[in-house]
Motif scaffolding. Structure first.
Motif, mmCIF file in Angstrom:
data_model
loop_
_atom_site.group_PDB
_atom_site.id
_atom_site.type_symbol
_atom_site.label_atom_id
_atom_site.label_comp_id
_atom_site.label_asym_id
_atom_site.label_seq_id
_atom_site.Cartn_x
_atom_site.Cartn_y
_atom_site.Cartn_z
ATOM 1 N N LEU A 176 0.833 -1.200 0.000
ATOM 2 C CA LEU A 176 0.000 0.000 0.000
ATOM 3 C C LEU A 176 0.871 1.254 0.000
ATOM 4 O O LEU A 176 2.029 1.231 0.395
ATOM 5 C CB LEU A 176 -0.921 0.004 1.222
ATOM 6 N N ASN A 177 0.272 2.344 -0.478
ATOM 7 C CA ASN A 177 0.950 3.639 -0.581
ATOM 8 C C ASN A 177 2.142 3.560 -1.534
ATOM 9 O O ASN A 177 3.222 4.093 -1.263
ATOM 10 C CB ASN A 177 1.397 4.141 0.795
ATOM 11 N N ASN A 196 -3.890 3.497 1.481
ATOM 12 C CA ASN A 196 -4.570 2.674 2.485
ATOM 13 C C ASN A 196 -6.062 2.952 2.548
ATOM 14 O O ASN A 196 -6.768 2.372 3.378
ATOM 15 C CB ASN A 196 -3.932 2.880 3.865
#
Length: 357
Positions: A176-177, A196
């Motif tokens: 994520l990110n 997220n």
């Protein structure tokens, strides 16, 4: 007597080649360097005193009788391993190697093959292309700097990057990110992003992001300050015949309050070509005549003006909106102070025009 004659002939030929034939052994001529080997020399045999090996001439090169060609023709032995030392190539199935290792097979056949009897990977030449892959029901992976595989081609043909089980034709798996797919060039980068809270797509560099269809110009653009620009209009799928297009914004000012003249200006777009205002003190009504640009108006079935106040506490009471001619729009309205009932100088209205297709 017949046997003795044969032995005598052999003995004479051997002696002519400086070879000794004894009851228990044969002494072959020893050479420090292998002599020339050409077609007339085919079959000649010598012993190399340099590497202590027997060699025979095949009409082109000296071949070692130990099973490993001589270092002079590109092969040597290191313990149980053999290795190539020549400056040319090695051909398998061809006497004319094009590279260090050339494998020749008929079309529609595998060439190099690596297998453990369950999983097999190899090179394959079809009539249309050269291929590399598996012949068993296993994925094909690619890796760098060791395992695990960084890219996978599944048995269903799906490609996974960072994923060993791709769900779609191309599946990119990242933490994520992080960005996943990135298209870059000329200092501009656009990519997909997973945060997220959700998924996103846009530019990674300081450039606008646009959407288009049918290889057309940009229909929707997100500017770097997050402003959203719509090139044509807003279409509602719920109402298929409704397409609302912003056409222009006009500002109306009452400079002195309850008096003429008034000022009308285009502040966005070029919808208004000319204007005329008239104030009725008895009715407290402004009549605003606007000549609209026919090249714009004629593209739409309806032109809708939306009149709003510029100052909090004042209200626009629209009384009449009509077209007096094909392109002249008359707006009759009043600007009323909700608290005192009086008008003030510089009070005005903003008129936003929309076209409906």
């Amino acid at each position: 007597m017949k046997k003795t004659l044969i032995l005598l002939i052999i003995s004479l030929r051997v002696l002519a080649q400086s070879t000794t034939l004894a009851p228990n052994y044969i002494v072959i001529p020893g050479v420090a360097a292998l002599p020339s080997c050409a077609n007339p020399d085919k079959g000649k045999t010598v012993f190399s005193t340099t590497d202590n090996r027997m060699y025979y001439c095949d009409g082109f090169n000296w071949q070692s009788m130990a099973g490993v060609p001589s270092a002079g023709v590109g092969w040597a032995q290191n313990g149980s391993a053999i290795y190539n030392t020549n400056s040319g190539g090695v051909g398998i199935g061809t006497p004319f190697p094009l590279t260090k290792l050339t494998v020749y097979t008929p079309t529609s056949n595998y060439g190099l093959w690596h297998t453990d009897a369950n999983v097999g990977i190899g090179t394959y030449v079809s009539p249309a292309a050269g291929l590399i892959g598996t012949s068993s029901n296993h994925s094909l992976g690619f890796f760098a700097n060791g395992f695990p595989a960084k890219m996978i081609i599944g048995t269903n043909g799906y490609v996974g990057i960072g994923s060993g089980t791709p769900e779609e034709k191309l599946t990119v798996n990242t933490p994520l990110n992080n960005y996943g797919i990135l298209h870059t060039g000329g200092g501009i980068s656009v990519g997909s992003y997973l945060s997220n809270v959700g998924g996103a797509i846009g530019t990674k560099t300081n450039h606008p992001f646009s959407l288009f269809a049918n290889n057309s110009s940009s229909a929707l653009t997100v500017q770097t300050n997050s402003d959203v620009e719509v090139a044509k209009g807003i279409y509602s799928s719920v109402m298929p015949n409704l397409n609302i297009v912003p056409l222009g914004i006009i500002k109306f000012y009452d400079l002195v309050g309850d008096e003429t003249p008034q000022v009308v200006t285009n502040i966005a777009g070029n919808l208004m070509l000319s204007n005329y205002t008239n104030y009725s003190s008895s009715a407290d009504v402004y009549d605003l005549y606007l000549t609209l640009n026919p090249t714009i108006v004629n593209n739409y079935s309806s032109i809708v003006p939306l009149v709003t106040s510029l100052v909090s506490g004042y209200v626009i009471s629209t009384q009449q909106i009509i077209f007096t001619s094909s392109n002249v729009l008359k707006l009759s309205f009043r600007i009323e102070d909700l608290f005192s009932g009086f008008y003030v100088p510089n009070l005005g209205a903003t008129i936003v025009f929309y076209g409906i297709e």
